[in-house]
Design an enzyme around this catalytic site. Structure first.
Site, PDB file in Angstrom:
ATOM      1  N   GLY A  43       0.827  -1.195   0.000  1.00 22.13           N
ATOM      2  CA  GLY A  43       0.000   0.000   0.000  1.00 22.13           C
ATOM      3  C   GLY A  43       0.862   1.246   0.000  1.00 22.13           C
ATOM      4  O   GLY A  43       1.996   1.213   0.504  1.00 22.13           O
ATOM      5  N   GLN A  48       3.131   9.859   1.226  1.00 18.46           N
ATOM      6  CA  GLN A  48       4.378   9.085   1.113  1.00 18.46           C
ATOM      7  C   GLN A  48       5.143   9.393  -0.170  1.00 18.46           C
ATOM      8  O   GLN A  48       6.314   9.043  -0.286  1.00 18.46           O
ATOM      9  CB  GLN A  48       4.076   7.586   1.163  1.00 18.46           C
ATOM     10  CG  GLN A  48       3.580   7.125   2.516  1.00 18.46           C
ATOM     11  CD  GLN A  48       3.394   5.628   2.516  1.00 18.46           C
ATOM     12  OE1 GLN A  48       2.374   5.133   2.066  1.00 18.46           O
ATOM     13  NE2 GLN A  48       4.375   4.902   2.989  1.00 18.46           N
ATOM     14  N   LEU A  88       6.602   1.531   3.826  1.00 14.57           N
ATOM     15  CA  LEU A  88       7.653   1.925   2.882  1.00 14.57           C
ATOM     16  C   LEU A  88       8.365   3.202   3.340  1.00 14.57           C
ATOM     17  O   LEU A  88       9.496   3.443   2.951  1.00 14.57           O
ATOM     18  CB  LEU A  88       7.071   2.124   1.481  1.00 14.57           C
ATOM     19  CG  LEU A  88       6.658   0.842   0.741  1.00 14.57           C
ATOM     20  CD1 LEU A  88       5.947   1.187  -0.557  1.00 14.57           C
ATOM     21  CD2 LEU A  88       7.852  -0.053   0.469  1.00 14.57           C
ATOM     22  N   HIS A 133      -2.366   7.235   6.995  1.00 15.42           N
ATOM     23  CA  HIS A 133      -1.397   8.158   6.369  1.00 15.42           C
ATOM     24  C   HIS A 133      -2.072   9.471   5.947  1.00 15.42           C
ATOM     25  O   HIS A 133      -1.459  10.527   6.021  1.00 15.42           O
ATOM     26  CB  HIS A 133      -0.776   7.525   5.119  1.00 15.42           C
ATOM     27  CG  HIS A 133       0.422   6.660   5.403  1.00 15.42           C
ATOM     28  ND1 HIS A 133       1.568   7.151   5.984  1.00 15.42           N
ATOM     29  CD2 HIS A 133       0.650   5.346   5.177  1.00 15.42           C
ATOM     30  CE1 HIS A 133       2.454   6.171   6.094  1.00 15.42           C
ATOM     31  NE2 HIS A 133       1.929   5.052   5.626  1.00 15.42           N
TER      32      HIS A 133
HETATM   33 ZN    ZN Z   1       2.788   3.199   5.590  1.00 15.37          ZN
END
Ligand code: ZN
Length: 161
Positions: A43, A48, A88, A133
């Site tokens: 995901g 991000q 990540l 997030h």
């Molecule tokens: Zn994450």
């Protein structure tokens, strides 16, 4: 697309709704899926990749990639489950996180079509992680204080190395 890591303040900010689901956001979604595959993740959310927009992509094994734009969490199960998570943006860190077992989510896909789905298992887990997030919340925030401190100490040690 470059994936931003923990040092970047963007990860702590709340994302803004996507205004138009147009060619531009479609391209963004495609690029995010590519970045997700490159990073070998399941995901990836807007912040991000340096984009404070309410979009995330999910691709779990045995399923097609899914795009969630302006998602709302409509409901979550009372039943919770503990499962190991990574991110990540926090490479090399894995920890057990307790979350609802299933989730109902409403969102728009990259073609501008609204959908409403119930997810269970890993898919529910990833949706909840990615949704966080968009609110500037990271999985390490959901750990107990002693556990979070251990994880943060580990990250700090690694940054110095
Ligand atoms: Zn994450």
């Amino acid at each position: 697309m470059e994936i931003v890591t923990l040092e970047n303040d963007l990860l702590r900010q709340k994302s803004e709704p996507v205004k138009d689901i147009d060619g531009e956001i479609q391209k963004t979604a495609e690029e995010m899926i590519e970045a997700l595959h490159e990073g070998k993740g399941v995901g990836l959310a807007g912040p991000q990749v340096g984009l404070l927009k309410r979009i995330f992509v999910v691709h779990i094994e045995g399923d097609a990639p899914r795009v969630f734009i302006n998602p709302s969490i409509i409901g979550t199960s009372q039943e919770t489950i503990k499962y190991e998570e990574g991110c990540l943006s926090i490479p090399g860190v894995w920890a057990d996180v307790i979350r609802p077992k299933s989730v109902r989510v409403q969102a728009w896909n990259e073609k501008g079509r609204p959908f409403n789905m119930e997810a269970d298992g890993i898919l529910a887990r990833v949706i909840l992680h990615e949704y966080d997030h968009l609110e500037g919340v990271l999985f390490i925030d959901r750990l107990s204080v002693p556990k979070r401190n251990r994880v943060l100490a580990k990250i700090e040690k690694r940054q110095k190395a």
